[in-house]
Design a protein around this motif. Sequence first.
Motif, PDB file in Angstrom:
ATOM      1  N   SER A 442      25.123  88.453  73.632  1.00  0.00           N
ATOM      2  CA  SER A 442      25.907  87.316  74.172  1.00  0.00           C
ATOM      3  C   SER A 442      26.127  87.927  75.706  1.00  0.00           C
ATOM      4  CB  SER A 442      27.253  87.082  73.519  1.00  0.00           C
ATOM      5  OG  SER A 442      28.074  88.395  73.406  1.00  0.00           O
ATOM      6  N   GLY A 443      26.491  89.217  75.824  1.00  0.00           N
ATOM      7  CA  GLY A 443      26.673  89.854  77.024  1.00  0.00           C
ATOM      8  C   GLY A 443      25.467  89.753  77.885  1.00  0.00           C
ATOM      9  N   MET A 444      24.103  90.248  77.229  1.00  0.00           N
ATOM     10  CA  MET A 444      22.954  90.012  77.996  1.00  0.00           C
ATOM     11  C   MET A 444      22.645  88.384  78.542  1.00  0.00           C
ATOM     12  SD  MET A 444      21.123  92.891  78.282  1.00  0.00           S
ATOM     13  CE  MET A 444      20.773  94.323  77.558  1.00  0.00           C
ATOM     14  N   THR A 445      22.931  87.551  77.647  1.00  0.00           N
ATOM     15  CA  THR A 445      22.815  86.141  77.974  1.00  0.00           C
ATOM     16  C   THR A 445      23.638  85.807  79.140  1.00  0.00           C
ATOM     17  OG1 THR A 445      22.378  85.271  75.887  1.00  0.00           O
ATOM     18  CG2 THR A 445      23.028  83.801  77.372  1.00  0.00           C
ATOM     19  N   LEU A 446      25.081  86.344  79.310  1.00  0.00           N
ATOM     20  CA  LEU A 446      25.873  86.066  80.305  1.00  0.00           C
ATOM     21  C   LEU A 446      25.142  86.848  81.731  1.00  0.00           C
ATOM     22  CD1 LEU A 446      29.323  86.804  79.011  1.00  0.00           C
ATOM     23  CD2 LEU A 446      28.242  84.647  79.398  1.00  0.00           C
ATOM     24  N   LEU A 447      24.821  88.059  81.458  1.00  0.00           N
ATOM     25  CA  LEU A 447      24.126  88.469  82.832  1.00  0.00           C
ATOM     26  C   LEU A 447      22.853  87.812  83.362  1.00  0.00           C
ATOM     27  CD1 LEU A 447      24.582  92.536  81.725  1.00  0.00           C
ATOM     28  CD2 LEU A 447      25.930  91.133  83.166  1.00  0.00           C
ATOM     29  N   GLY A 448      21.913  87.571  82.358  1.00  0.00           N
ATOM     30  CA  GLY A 448      20.773  86.990  82.703  1.00  0.00           C
ATOM     31  C   GLY A 448      20.900  85.470  83.181  1.00  0.00           C
ATOM     32  N   VAL A 449      21.958  84.777  82.807  1.00  0.00           N
ATOM     33  CA  VAL A 449      22.246  83.566  83.440  1.00  0.00           C
ATOM     34  C   VAL A 449      22.797  83.530  84.837  1.00  0.00           C
ATOM     35  CG1 VAL A 449      23.654  81.345  83.499  1.00  0.00           C
ATOM     36  CG2 VAL A 449      22.623  82.144  81.232  1.00  0.00           C
ATOM     37  N   GLU A 450      23.674  84.642  84.982  1.00  0.00           N
ATOM     38  CA  GLU A 450      24.382  84.879  86.470  1.00  0.00           C
ATOM     39  C   GLU A 450      23.142  85.286  87.343  1.00  0.00           C
ATOM     40  OE1 GLU A 450      26.609  85.588  89.766  1.00  0.00           O
ATOM     41  OE2 GLU A 450      26.881  84.186  87.968  1.00  0.00           O
ATOM     42  N   ALA A 451      22.003  86.164  86.822  1.00  0.00           N
ATOM     43  CA  ALA A 451      21.198  86.610  87.644  1.00  0.00           C
ATOM     44  C   ALA A 451      20.159  85.542  88.121  1.00  0.00           C
ATOM     45  CB  ALA A 451      20.301  87.888  86.988  1.00  0.00           C
ATOM     46  N   ALA A 452      19.990  84.510  87.038  1.00  0.00           N
ATOM     47  CA  ALA A 452      19.102  83.560  87.704  1.00  0.00           C
ATOM     48  C   ALA A 452      19.603  82.601  88.752  1.00  0.00           C
ATOM     49  CB  ALA A 452      18.557  82.774  86.175  1.00  0.00           C
ATOM     50  N   ASN A 453      21.047  82.524  88.129  1.00  0.00           N
ATOM     51  CA  ASN A 453      21.871  81.579  89.170  1.00  0.00           C
ATOM     52  C   ASN A 453      21.932  82.012  90.700  1.00  0.00           C
ATOM     53  OD1 ASN A 453      22.167  79.554  87.403  1.00  0.00           O
ATOM     54  ND2 ASN A 453      24.133  80.250  86.668  1.00  0.00           N
ATOM     55  N   ALA A 454      21.950  83.268  90.659  1.00  0.00           N
ATOM     56  CA  ALA A 454      22.264  83.900  91.750  1.00  0.00           C
ATOM     57  C   ALA A 454      20.994  83.750  92.803  1.00  0.00           C
ATOM     58  CB  ALA A 454      22.637  85.434  91.796  1.00  0.00           C
ATOM     59  N   ILE A 455      19.807  84.095  92.282  1.00  0.00           N
ATOM     60  CA  ILE A 455      18.378  84.110  92.714  1.00  0.00           C
ATOM     61  C   ILE A 455      18.246  82.735  93.237  1.00  0.00           C
ATOM     62  CG2 ILE A 455      15.897  84.129  92.379  1.00  0.00           C
ATOM     63  CD1 ILE A 455      16.721  86.477  90.487  1.00  0.00           C
ATOM     64  N   LYS A 456      18.570  81.736  92.303  1.00  0.00           N
ATOM     65  CA  LYS A 456      18.286  80.143  92.975  1.00  0.00           C
ATOM     66  C   LYS A 456      19.095  79.992  93.988  1.00  0.00           C
ATOM     67  CE  LYS A 456      16.820  78.617  88.373  1.00  0.00           C
ATOM     68  NZ  LYS A 456      17.321  77.490  87.032  1.00  0.00           N
ATOM     69  N   ARG A 457      20.412  80.330  93.888  1.00  0.00           N
ATOM     70  CA  ARG A 457      21.277  79.839  95.077  1.00  0.00           C
ATOM     71  C   ARG A 457      20.737  80.402  96.337  1.00  0.00           C
ATOM     72  NH1 ARG A 457      25.464  81.146  91.487  1.00  0.00           N
ATOM     73  NH2 ARG A 457      25.524  83.208  92.264  1.00  0.00           N
ATOM     74  N   PHE A 458      20.256  81.471  96.214  1.00  0.00           N
ATOM     75  CA  PHE A 458      19.542  82.300  97.525  1.00  0.00           C
ATOM     76  C   PHE A 458      18.619  81.527  98.187  1.00  0.00           C
ATOM     77  CE2 PHE A 458      16.579  85.197  99.435  1.00  0.00           C
ATOM     78  CZ  PHE A 458      17.252  85.786 100.427  1.00  0.00           C
ATOM     79  N   PHE A 459      17.872  80.928  97.082  1.00  0.00           N
ATOM     80  CA  PHE A 459      16.364  80.366  97.592  1.00  0.00           C
ATOM     81  C   PHE A 459      16.919  78.818  97.912  1.00  0.00           C
ATOM     82  CE2 PHE A 459      14.413  84.094  95.756  1.00  0.00           C
ATOM     83  CZ  PHE A 459      13.878  84.504  97.023  1.00  0.00           C
ATOM     84  N   GLY A 460      18.071  78.364  97.368  1.00  0.00           N
ATOM     85  CA  GLY A 460      18.358  76.879  98.145  1.00  0.00           C
ATOM     86  C   GLY A 460      18.049  76.030  96.699  1.00  0.00           C
ATOM     87  N   ILE A 461      17.749  76.728  95.732  1.00  0.00           N
ATOM     88  CA  ILE A 461      17.365  75.868  94.437  1.00  0.00           C
ATOM     89  C   ILE A 461      18.630  75.542  93.603  1.00  0.00           C
ATOM     90  CG2 ILE A 461      15.688  75.718  92.598  1.00  0.00           C
ATOM     91  CD1 ILE A 461      14.025  77.698  94.014  1.00  0.00           C
ATOM     92  N   GLU A 462      18.496  74.316  93.223  1.00  0.00           N
ATOM     93  CA  GLU A 462      19.688  73.808  92.272  1.00  0.00           C
ATOM     94  C   GLU A 462      19.176  74.043  90.843  1.00  0.00           C
ATOM     95  OE1 GLU A 462      22.769  73.429  93.350  1.00  0.00           O
ATOM     96  OE2 GLU A 462      22.295  73.518  95.341  1.00  0.00           O
TER      97      GLU A 462
END
Length: 462
Positions: A442-462
């Motif tokens: 469950s912790g891995m899932t939380l970290l993975g989702v946050e990493a994906a969201n941070a990468i998308k935000r940086f590139f302006g992808i919703e």
Amino acid sequence: MTRFAKLLSVILIGLICLAGCQQTEMFTVTFYDDMGNVLKTEKVAKGKSAVAPDAPIIPNSEQYSYEFTGWNKDFSEVTGDLKVYPTYKMEINKYTYTFLDYDDTVLKQQTTYYGTPIVPPKLNDREAPEGYRFDFESWGKEVGVLRGDITFKAEYRLVRYYTVSVYGADFTEIINTITVDEGMLPPVPREPKLERETGLYYDFLGWFTDSAEGELFDFTEPLTQNIVLYPRYEVKPFELKGKVVSFLGDSITTFYSTDSPLNSSFQGQYEYYYPNPQTDVQKFFQTWWATALSLTETTLGLNNSRGGAKVYNEGNETDVTAGMNYSRINDLGKNGRPDIIVIYMGTNDYVTTVTPTNFEFAYRTMLNRIFEVYPNVDVFVCTIQSPGSTYQQEFRARWMQFNEIICQVAGDYHLPIIDFSSIITDANHTKNTSDALHPNASGMTLLGVEAANAIKRFFGIE
């Protein structure tokens, strides 16, 4: 003659006879050379002097000179048998070594003792025609230790070379000039740093012989002339899908199984943590990094993560585990140049004795080297998740301090942060970890989702 006179005469005659009949006491004096060979044997009366032979000469050797200084015993008044040996003064020989340049100019001359190491001088630059240089080849003889007078003369080889002039991304100035010897292949220059516009992707096409119309340069052929190279890019709208992502991490980012399609690169015993019987993370897709790849539709370049790895190298540049060292950084591009590098390291620094000063130095060095090797890569840095409220207070304080350093350095380099410290916190630590430092599924899932969201935000992808 009276009776007394007769008696006295008899006594005197007896004494004279006794003295005449008694033999003189004699002694043997033997003279030897330095090897123990007999030079002379002489019988000498007690109290008399022996006559020495000619002084024995020891031939001088390459290393030593010998001077006769006398005999080891006094034989001027012999009182017993004697064995007499010569004595010498021994000195180490001195010699002169001389170094000459190609034109017989004396570069160095020194007189010193036999066996002294010979130290060559610094060479002067030798003028050569344009496009050529003189390379020093040898001194004509082996330069070792001094064993006699010796002269060395510099020998050179005339080398033809060509220049590769490399322009920067904006074509305004030459950023590097490389010399390449005739017959040798030119090295491929590093891709120059490029200021990119948001929403656009610059695909590096290679090095061309003209800024607009020239041909793609072939680095597989030896140079036959001086060349000028220009970088060229294809500009297109940015698309995250398919981009290559490499990871630089410690045990939290590891995974290795023989039946797994994706693994981390360190696969020896104790070099990876997952899968582990103590945790429910048993498949690669349960890891945070595989989750991030899936959610961003990106491709794995190399997961260069290792259990126990620190950022700081403890002063050892050959350490293959330290994140700051070139060996790990170079490996990030082993499967092709990455578009994105994600760094999640620092846990093993704060739970050991690495000082905050050394950690900051190591983190900055790591980033400098990454941008040296991959000038246009996008780097994301991760803060460190909570070790839990019950963890040793000393290390909790270091955890917070090291996270502050990561954020400060990221700000200085204008890098996006993936804030894992806000995802696994003191409040939810127990249900999202298998121990103080390692996330469960469950912790891995939380970290993975946050990493994906941070990468998308940086590139302006919703």
